[in-house]
Design an enzyme around this catalytic site. Structure first.
Site, PDB file in Angstrom:
ATOM      1  N   GLU A   1      38.409  28.217  84.278  1.00 40.32           N
ATOM      2  CA  GLU A   1      39.839  28.115  84.581  1.00 40.32           C
ATOM      3  C   GLU A   1      40.333  29.357  85.326  1.00 40.32           C
ATOM      4  O   GLU A   1      41.200  29.266  86.185  1.00 40.32           O
ATOM      5  CB  GLU A   1      40.687  27.753  83.351  1.00 40.32           C
ATOM      6  CG  GLU A   1      40.779  28.782  82.266  1.00 40.32           C
ATOM      7  CD  GLU A   1      41.248  28.218  80.931  1.00 40.32           C
ATOM      8  OE1 GLU A   1      41.213  26.988  80.722  1.00 40.32           O
ATOM      9  OE2 GLU A   1      41.639  29.013  80.066  1.00 40.32           O
TER      10      GLU A   1
ATOM     11  N   ARG B   1      55.103  17.705  62.283  1.00 36.05           N
ATOM     12  CA  ARG B   1      56.237  18.363  61.644  1.00 36.05           C
ATOM     13  C   ARG B   1      57.341  17.336  61.426  1.00 36.05           C
ATOM     14  O   ARG B   1      57.410  16.332  62.144  1.00 36.05           O
ATOM     15  CB  ARG B   1      56.759  19.483  62.540  1.00 36.05           C
ATOM     16  CG  ARG B   1      55.744  20.561  62.764  1.00 36.05           C
ATOM     17  CD  ARG B   1      56.356  21.725  63.490  1.00 36.05           C
ATOM     18  NE  ARG B   1      56.320  21.549  64.936  1.00 36.05           N
ATOM     19  CZ  ARG B   1      56.324  22.563  65.806  1.00 36.05           C
ATOM     20  NH1 ARG B   1      56.360  23.803  65.356  1.00 36.05           N
ATOM     21  NH2 ARG B   1      56.304  22.352  67.098  1.00 36.05           N
TER      22      ARG B   1
ATOM     23  N   GLU C   1      45.364  18.631 101.631  1.00 36.63           N
ATOM     24  CA  GLU C   1      44.021  18.116 101.902  1.00 36.63           C
ATOM     25  C   GLU C   1      42.976  18.558 100.882  1.00 36.63           C
ATOM     26  O   GLU C   1      41.843  18.086 100.898  1.00 36.63           O
ATOM     27  CB  GLU C   1      43.589  18.519 103.318  1.00 36.63           C
ATOM     28  CG  GLU C   1      44.545  17.956 104.349  1.00 36.63           C
ATOM     29  CD  GLU C   1      43.858  17.474 105.613  1.00 36.63           C
ATOM     30  OE1 GLU C   1      42.643  17.217 105.574  1.00 36.63           O
ATOM     31  OE2 GLU C   1      44.545  17.369 106.627  1.00 36.63           O
TER      32      GLU C   1
ATOM     33  N   HIS D   1      38.475  22.796  71.432  1.00 35.49           N
ATOM     34  CA  HIS D   1      38.246  24.005  72.230  1.00 35.49           C
ATOM     35  C   HIS D   1      37.820  25.090  71.243  1.00 35.49           C
ATOM     36  O   HIS D   1      38.357  25.166  70.141  1.00 35.49           O
ATOM     37  CB  HIS D   1      39.542  24.369  72.968  1.00 35.49           C
ATOM     38  CG  HIS D   1      39.451  25.572  73.852  1.00 35.49           C
ATOM     39  ND1 HIS D   1      38.284  25.991  74.458  1.00 35.49           N
ATOM     40  CD2 HIS D   1      40.400  26.457  74.250  1.00 35.49           C
ATOM     41  CE1 HIS D   1      38.526  27.074  75.187  1.00 35.49           C
ATOM     42  NE2 HIS D   1      39.813  27.373  75.076  1.00 35.49           N
TER      43      HIS D   1
ATOM     44  N   GLY E   1      50.174  15.380  71.066  1.00 33.82           N
ATOM     45  CA  GLY E   1      50.442  15.735  72.456  1.00 33.82           C
ATOM     46  C   GLY E   1      49.388  15.127  73.348  1.00 33.82           C
ATOM     47  O   GLY E   1      48.975  13.977  73.151  1.00 33.82           O
ATOM     48  N   SER E   2      48.941  15.912  74.320  1.00 42.26           N
ATOM     49  CA  SER E   2      47.983  15.409  75.297  1.00 42.26           C
ATOM     50  C   SER E   2      46.712  14.882  74.617  1.00 42.26           C
ATOM     51  O   SER E   2      46.359  13.711  74.742  1.00 42.26           O
ATOM     52  CB  SER E   2      47.652  16.533  76.291  1.00 42.26           C
ATOM     53  OG  SER E   2      46.678  16.108  77.211  1.00 42.26           O
ATOM     54  N   GLN E   3      46.019  15.737  73.886  1.00 39.45           N
ATOM     55  CA  GLN E   3      44.778  15.292  73.230  1.00 39.45           C
ATOM     56  C   GLN E   3      45.058  14.519  71.949  1.00 39.45           C
ATOM     57  O   GLN E   3      44.343  13.564  71.634  1.00 39.45           O
ATOM     58  CB  GLN E   3      43.886  16.504  72.901  1.00 39.45           C
ATOM     59  CG  GLN E   3      43.238  17.142  74.119  1.00 39.45           C
ATOM     60  CD  GLN E   3      42.248  16.228  74.818  1.00 39.45           C
ATOM     61  OE1 GLN E   3      41.552  15.419  74.189  1.00 39.45           O
ATOM     62  NE2 GLN E   3      42.187  16.314  76.128  1.00 39.45           N
TER      63      GLN E   3
ATOM     64  N   GLY F   1      44.062  14.527  78.232  1.00 35.81           N
ATOM     65  CA  GLY F   1      44.267  13.449  77.277  1.00 35.81           C
ATOM     66  C   GLY F   1      44.466  12.087  77.928  1.00 35.81           C
ATOM     67  O   GLY F   1      43.886  11.089  77.491  1.00 35.81           O
TER      68      GLY F   1
HETATM   69  P1  NDP Z   1      49.695  19.863  73.202  1.00 35.93           P
HETATM   70  O1  NDP Z   1      50.458  21.017  73.723  1.00 35.93           O
HETATM   71  O2  NDP Z   1      49.771  18.594  73.969  1.00 35.93           O
HETATM   72  O3  NDP Z   1      50.112  19.614  71.660  1.00 35.93           O
HETATM   73  C1  NDP Z   1      51.390  19.213  71.367  1.00 35.93           C
HETATM   74  C2  NDP Z   1      51.438  18.687  69.964  1.00 35.93           C
HETATM   75  O4  NDP Z   1      51.212  19.768  69.055  1.00 35.93           O
HETATM   76  C3  NDP Z   1      52.772  18.072  69.647  1.00 35.93           C
HETATM   77  O5  NDP Z   1      52.579  16.904  68.893  1.00 35.93           O
HETATM   78  C4  NDP Z   1      53.426  19.174  68.821  1.00 35.93           C
HETATM   79  O6  NDP Z   1      54.329  18.678  67.872  1.00 35.93           O
HETATM   80  C5  NDP Z   1      52.237  19.747  68.076  1.00 35.93           C
HETATM   81  N1  NDP Z   1      52.520  21.081  67.563  1.00 35.93           N
HETATM   82  C6  NDP Z   1      52.782  22.190  68.284  1.00 35.93           C
HETATM   83  N2  NDP Z   1      52.999  23.240  67.460  1.00 35.93           N
HETATM   84  C7  NDP Z   1      52.870  22.760  66.219  1.00 35.93           C
HETATM   85  C8  NDP Z   1      52.990  23.355  64.932  1.00 35.93           C
HETATM   86  N3  NDP Z   1      53.238  24.660  64.797  1.00 35.93           N
HETATM   87  N4  NDP Z   1      52.801  22.573  63.857  1.00 35.93           N
HETATM   88  C9  NDP Z   1      52.520  21.262  63.989  1.00 35.93           C
HETATM   89  N5  NDP Z   1      52.395  20.640  65.175  1.00 35.93           N
HETATM   90  C10 NDP Z   1      52.574  21.392  66.265  1.00 35.93           C
HETATM   91  O7  NDP Z   1      48.170  20.316  72.993  1.00 35.93           O
HETATM   92  P2  NDP Z   1      46.887  19.851  73.829  1.00 35.93           P
HETATM   93  O8  NDP Z   1      46.603  18.433  73.520  1.00 35.93           O
HETATM   94  O9  NDP Z   1      47.039  20.288  75.252  1.00 35.93           O
HETATM   95  O10 NDP Z   1      45.765  20.789  73.194  1.00 35.93           O
HETATM   96  C11 NDP Z   1      45.238  20.532  71.901  1.00 35.93           C
HETATM   97  C12 NDP Z   1      43.844  21.131  71.822  1.00 35.93           C
HETATM   98  O11 NDP Z   1      42.997  20.438  72.732  1.00 35.93           O
HETATM   99  C13 NDP Z   1      43.762  22.595  72.220  1.00 35.93           C
HETATM  100  O12 NDP Z   1      42.771  23.207  71.407  1.00 35.93           O
HETATM  101  C14 NDP Z   1      43.298  22.561  73.660  1.00 35.93           C
HETATM  102  O13 NDP Z   1      42.598  23.716  74.068  1.00 35.93           O
HETATM  103  C15 NDP Z   1      42.349  21.367  73.599  1.00 35.93           C
HETATM  104  N6  NDP Z   1      42.124  20.704  74.871  1.00 35.93           N
HETATM  105  C16 NDP Z   1      43.177  20.224  75.602  1.00 35.93           C
HETATM  106  C17 NDP Z   1      42.971  19.497  76.749  1.00 35.93           C
HETATM  107  C18 NDP Z   1      44.128  18.844  77.419  1.00 35.93           C
HETATM  108  O14 NDP Z   1      43.902  17.829  78.084  1.00 35.93           O
HETATM  109  N7  NDP Z   1      45.372  19.314  77.306  1.00 35.93           N
HETATM  110  C19 NDP Z   1      41.604  19.292  77.286  1.00 35.93           C
HETATM  111  C20 NDP Z   1      40.551  19.730  76.395  1.00 35.93           C
HETATM  112  C21 NDP Z   1      40.825  20.445  75.253  1.00 35.93           C
HETATM  113  P3  NDP Z   1      55.919  18.929  68.011  1.00 35.93           P
HETATM  114  O15 NDP Z   1      56.390  17.679  68.680  1.00 35.93           O
HETATM  115  O16 NDP Z   1      56.375  19.064  66.605  1.00 35.93           O
HETATM  116  O17 NDP Z   1      56.144  20.169  68.821  1.00 35.93           O
HETATM  117 MG    MG Z   2      40.807  25.697  79.040  1.00 39.48          MG
END
Ligand code: NDP
Ligand code: MG
Length: 325
Positions: free
Chosen positions: A191, A45, A227, A104, A23-25, A130
């Site tokens: 936050e 998955r 703004e 985190h 995902g994002s990170q 990310g």
């Molecule tokens: P995301 O919501 O972007 O993660 C999504 C990913 O996680 C997808 O690839 C998804 O796969 C997978 N996923 C979700 N559930 C499961 C599961 N049960 N089993 C396997 N894969 C799964 O997460 P973030 O990147 O936002 O956050 C990740 C970590 O980074 C967290 O600890 C967050 O606190 C930390 N963090 C995030 C920041 C950000 O920019 N968002 C900033 C700093 C820290 P699928 O496609 O299968 O659903």
């Molecule tokens: Mg936070």
């Protein structure tokens, strides 16, 4: 602060890394690690849409358990609320002496994940979403970030965390050593008080005050919401004192004499109470109850926000401004 010259990347180049989640990170970190020369596989998955994206990006993909079993370092980059169950499912497959990396501290600090005693448990947390982690790296730089060690079974946990952080590009922006406790408490507090809770409520309350007094919603939208970015950009690059130098003396006088009425003694007492709830675990317990119930408070809150007049007014204005770019 530690910068690239202070950090050895070798400990992470010598290890196989599994990034769980894309995902994002997950995507940003997997790509930065790979481009830094790290042997990285993404664990997803079977039906994850991330698989196609990762394949298109040219990153190796495997099932979660398979990726974990082959790795020396496992980065948990899935949503915080999904991590405890996924940890339980992968624990039997984690190599003896492997390193768990978090972005985190929440799950470790509040005891939602209790890792096996032979594992190193570290954090490499970028200060940035990310997209930023990836785009700055691609431009030859990187965001700043934090590293922390919660468990050092191998005696090498810190050097692995630092190597990981350097491979993410964090040595460009600078790396601060912290603890899971400090990162978690400050992240949650910021936050709640500023970035999400404070800012959105400040904007909405000011907008409602103007509209309630009969001013045009579009003007209330521009002055109280649009703004914000201009001021935030100046604060971000120049600091608060320089921002106050750059605004008109009328604005500065209003800031000096009216600002303390918005954030007053009561607001400060509430901030202290919020911090107490974070530190003694009450916030985390409340959040766990909410999640266990399927997120009813959050669903209602999102529904309300989506229907608020600030959205109805803002949507076409943002659309029109996009077209001008
Ligand atoms: P995301 O919501 O972007 O993660 C999504 C990913 O996680 C997808 O690839 C998804 O796969 C997978 N996923 C979700 N559930 C499961 C599961 N049960 N089993 C396997 N894969 C799964 O997460 P973030 O990147 O936002 O956050 C990740 C970590 O980074 C967290 O600890 C967050 O606190 C930390 N963090 C995030 C920041 C950000 O920019 N968002 C900033 C700093 C820290 P699928 O496609 O299968 O659903
Ligand atoms: Mg936070």
């Amino acid at each position: 602060m530690l910068y690239n010259n202070d950090i050895d990347i070798a400990p992470i180049l010598a290890r196989k890394v599994a990034v769980i989640g894309y995902g994002s990170q997950g995507r940003a970190q997997a790509l930065n690690l790979r481009d830094s020369g790290v042997d990285v596989t993404v664990g997803l998955r079977p039906k994850s849409p991330g698989r196609e994206q990762a394949a298109a990006d040219g990153v190796a993909v495997a099932d979660v358990v398979e990726a974990v079993a082959a790795a020396d370092v496992v980065a948990m980059l899935i949503p915080d609320e999904a991590q405890p169950a996924v940890y339980r499912s992968i624990e039997p497959s984690l190599r003896e002496g492997a390193t768990l990396v978090f972005a985190h501290g929440f799950n470790i600090y509040y005891g939602r994940i209790e890792p096996r005693a032979d594992l190193d448990v570290v954090m490499a947390a970028p200060f940035g979403i990310g997209e930023k982690v990836r785009s700055l790296y691609e431009a030859g730089g990187g965001t700043a970030g934090m590293v922390a060690v919660d468990a050092d079974a191998s005696g090498h946990a810190l050097s692995i965390a630092l190597g990981f952080a350097k491979a993410l590009g964090l040595g460009h922006g600078g790396v601060i050593e912290t603890t899971f406790k400090e990162e978690t408490e400050t992240d949650l507090f910021a936050e709640q008080a500023v970035l999400c809770g404070g800012l959105t409520h400040l904007i909405t309350a000011a907008y409602e005050t103007l509209v309630g007094a009969g001013y045009a919603p579009e003007i209330a939208y521009f002055s109280c919401l649009h703004e914000v970015k201009l001021m935030a950009d100046v604060i971000h690059t120049e600091g608060i004192a320089r921002m106050r130098e750059s605004i008109s003396s009328t604005a500065a006088f209003g800031d000096a004499t009216r600002g303390p009425r918005v954030i007053n003694e009561q607001s400060r007492r509430e901030m202290a109470a919020m911090l107490d709830e974070i530190r003694d675990g009450r916030f985390a317990e409340e959040q766990a109850r909410e999640m266990a119930a399927g997120g009813p408070v959050l669903a209602e809150y999102r529904r309300e926000a989506a229907g608020h007049s600030i959205e109805k007014v803002g949507r076409p204005l943002r659309e029109a401004m996009k077209n001008e770019d």
